[in-house]
Motif scaffolding. Structure first.
Motif, PDB file in Angstrom:
ATOM      1  N   ILE A  82      18.186   1.205  11.355  1.00 36.45           N
ATOM      2  CA  ILE A  82      19.177   0.613   9.855  1.00 36.45           C
ATOM      3  C   ILE A  82      20.449   1.520  11.166  1.00 36.45           C
ATOM      4  O   ILE A  82      21.276   0.512  10.324  1.00 36.45           O
ATOM      5  N   ARG A  83      20.797   2.151  11.829  1.00 32.58           N
ATOM      6  CA  ARG A  83      22.071   2.231  12.090  1.00 32.58           C
ATOM      7  C   ARG A  83      22.663   0.393  13.097  1.00 32.58           C
ATOM      8  O   ARG A  83      23.817   0.672  12.653  1.00 32.58           O
ATOM      9  N   ASP A  84      21.537   0.523  13.649  1.00 33.84           N
ATOM     10  CA  ASP A  84      21.559  -1.181  14.854  1.00 33.84           C
ATOM     11  C   ASP A  84      21.976  -1.827  13.232  1.00 33.84           C
ATOM     12  O   ASP A  84      23.032  -2.868  13.741  1.00 33.84           O
ATOM     13  N   VAL A  85      21.405  -2.020  11.844  1.00 27.45           N
ATOM     14  CA  VAL A  85      22.313  -3.639  11.295  1.00 27.45           C
ATOM     15  C   VAL A  85      23.396  -2.972  10.947  1.00 27.45           C
ATOM     16  O   VAL A  85      23.963  -3.895  10.362  1.00 27.45           O
ATOM     17  N   TYR A  86      24.058  -1.614  10.296  1.00 24.27           N
ATOM     18  CA  TYR A  86      25.743  -0.833  10.404  1.00 24.27           C
ATOM     19  C   TYR A  86      26.615  -1.184  11.031  1.00 24.27           C
ATOM     20  O   TYR A  86      27.535  -1.969  10.660  1.00 24.27           O
ATOM     21  N   ALA A  87      25.614  -1.454  12.300  1.00 28.34           N
ATOM     22  CA  ALA A  87      27.107  -1.806  13.451  1.00 28.34           C
ATOM     23  C   ALA A  87      26.532  -2.737  14.129  1.00 28.34           C
ATOM     24  O   ALA A  87      27.639  -3.411  13.797  1.00 28.34           O
ATOM     25  N   GLU A  88      26.271  -3.617  13.352  1.00 25.83           N
ATOM     26  CA  GLU A  88      26.013  -5.156  13.497  1.00 25.83           C
ATOM     27  C   GLU A  88      26.821  -5.576  12.136  1.00 25.83           C
ATOM     28  O   GLU A  88      28.248  -6.615  12.138  1.00 25.83           O
ATOM     29  N   GLY A  89      26.648  -5.100  10.840  1.00 24.33           N
ATOM     30  CA  GLY A  89      27.517  -5.651  10.002  1.00 24.33           C
ATOM     31  C   GLY A  89      28.832  -5.139  10.070  1.00 24.33           C
ATOM     32  O   GLY A  89      29.809  -6.452  10.352  1.00 24.33           O
ATOM     33  N   LYS A  90      29.618  -3.899  11.126  1.00 29.43           N
ATOM     34  CA  LYS A  90      31.161  -3.678  11.615  1.00 29.43           C
ATOM     35  C   LYS A  90      31.211  -4.737  12.566  1.00 29.43           C
ATOM     36  O   LYS A  90      32.243  -4.632  13.031  1.00 29.43           O
ATOM     37  N   ALA A  91      30.297  -5.132  13.511  1.00 31.26           N
ATOM     38  CA  ALA A  91      30.727  -6.365  14.447  1.00 31.26           C
ATOM     39  C   ALA A  91      31.068  -7.526  13.700  1.00 31.26           C
ATOM     40  O   ALA A  91      32.335  -7.974  14.483  1.00 31.26           O
ATOM     41  N   VAL A  92      31.081  -7.642  12.769  1.00 36.37           N
ATOM     42  CA  VAL A  92      31.599  -9.192  12.186  1.00 36.37           C
ATOM     43  C   VAL A  92      32.702  -8.851  11.278  1.00 36.37           C
ATOM     44  O   VAL A  92      32.989  -9.699  10.950  1.00 36.37           O
ATOM     45  N   GLY A  93      33.072  -7.709  11.255  1.00 33.53           N
ATOM     46  CA  GLY A  93      33.800  -7.019  10.338  1.00 33.53           C
ATOM     47  C   GLY A  93      33.923  -6.627   8.912  1.00 33.53           C
ATOM     48  O   GLY A  93      34.251  -6.143   8.183  1.00 33.53           O
ATOM     49  N   TYR A  94      32.523  -6.199   8.151  1.00 32.25           N
ATOM     50  CA  TYR A  94      32.429  -5.520   6.769  1.00 32.25           C
ATOM     51  C   TYR A  94      32.759  -3.921   7.834  1.00 32.25           C
ATOM     52  O   TYR A  94      32.456  -3.189   8.711  1.00 32.25           O
ATOM     53  N   ASP A  95      33.226  -3.063   6.983  1.00 37.68           N
ATOM     54  CA  ASP A  95      33.436  -2.135   6.375  1.00 37.68           C
ATOM     55  C   ASP A  95      31.709  -0.492   6.161  1.00 37.68           C
ATOM     56  O   ASP A  95      31.470  -1.061   5.087  1.00 37.68           O
ATOM     57  N   GLY A  96      31.698  -0.049   7.245  1.00 36.32           N
ATOM     58  CA  GLY A  96      29.639   0.674   7.194  1.00 36.32           C
ATOM     59  C   GLY A  96      30.286   1.207   6.171  1.00 36.32           C
ATOM     60  O   GLY A  96      29.203   1.479   5.406  1.00 36.32           O
ATOM     61  N   LYS A  97      30.887   2.314   5.530  1.00 34.57           N
ATOM     62  CA  LYS A  97      31.184   3.047   4.962  1.00 34.57           C
ATOM     63  C   LYS A  97      30.606   2.884   3.335  1.00 34.57           C
ATOM     64  O   LYS A  97      30.566   2.919   2.239  1.00 34.57           O
ATOM     65  N   ILE A  98      31.653   1.089   3.290  1.00 39.41           N
ATOM     66  CA  ILE A  98      31.691   0.489   1.814  1.00 39.41           C
ATOM     67  C   ILE A  98      29.835   0.155   2.107  1.00 39.41           C
ATOM     68  O   ILE A  98      29.234  -0.117   0.905  1.00 39.41           O
ATOM     69  N   MET A  99      29.946  -0.614   3.183  1.00 41.32           N
ATOM     70  CA  MET A  99      28.468  -1.146   2.814  1.00 41.32           C
ATOM     71  C   MET A  99      27.451  -0.116   2.547  1.00 41.32           C
ATOM     72  O   MET A  99      25.957  -0.745   1.923  1.00 41.32           O
ATOM     73  N   ARG A 100      27.352   1.468   3.295  1.00 41.69           N
ATOM     74  CA  ARG A 100      26.456   2.161   2.366  1.00 41.69           C
ATOM     75  C   ARG A 100      26.501   2.458   0.982  1.00 41.69           C
ATOM     76  O   ARG A 100      25.545   2.842   0.179  1.00 41.69           O
ATOM     77  N   GLN A 101      27.904   2.557   0.096  1.00 42.80           N
ATOM     78  CA  GLN A 101      28.191   2.409  -0.760  1.00 42.80           C
ATOM     79  C   GLN A 101      27.610   1.917  -1.641  1.00 42.80           C
ATOM     80  O   GLN A 101      27.275   1.775  -2.919  1.00 42.80           O
ATOM     81  N   ILE A 102      27.511   0.440  -1.374  1.00 42.26           N
ATOM     82  CA  ILE A 102      26.548  -0.534  -2.051  1.00 42.26           C
ATOM     83  C   ILE A 102      25.264  -0.577  -1.874  1.00 42.26           C
ATOM     84  O   ILE A 102      24.302  -0.317  -3.425  1.00 42.26           O
ATOM     85  N   VAL A 103      24.811  -0.003  -0.771  1.00 47.27           N
ATOM     86  CA  VAL A 103      23.353  -0.187  -0.878  1.00 47.27           C
ATOM     87  C   VAL A 103      23.062   1.273  -1.725  1.00 47.27           C
ATOM     88  O   VAL A 103      21.772   1.500  -2.447  1.00 47.27           O
TER      89      VAL A 103
END
Length: 78
Positions: A30-51
């Motif tokens: 899961i941590r790797d997926v968030y890092a992948e999202g961050k690497a392409v420009g997504y905000d990890g905190k917002i992704m977590r909130q959406i989840v």
């Protein structure tokens, strides 16, 4: 009787240990997926909130959003 009980306990403990190891592996994934999202420009905190929001029941989510809007308005943030 004690041997059977001891074996049962040992098996239960071993299952727990295997599951804990799997849980750690999944958390790493899961941590790797968030890092992948961050690497392409997504905000990890917002992704977590959406989840978190997607896990909620629609009625609970609507109630939370209504309360959040009410609190924001009361504080002049809305």
């Amino acid at each position: 009787m004690a041997d059977a009980t001891d074996d049962r306990l040992r098996l239960l403990i071993e299952r727990i240990e295997r599951l804990e190891e799997e849980k750690k592996g999944i958390a790493d994934d899961i941590r790797d997926v968030y890092a992948e999202g961050k690497a392409v420009g997504y905000d990890g905190k917002i992704m977590r909130q959406i989840v978190r929001l997607r896990k909620m029941k629609p009625d609970d989510r609507a109630e939370m959003e209504m309360l959040l809007d009410t609190y924001k308005a009361a504080l002049g943030l809305g």
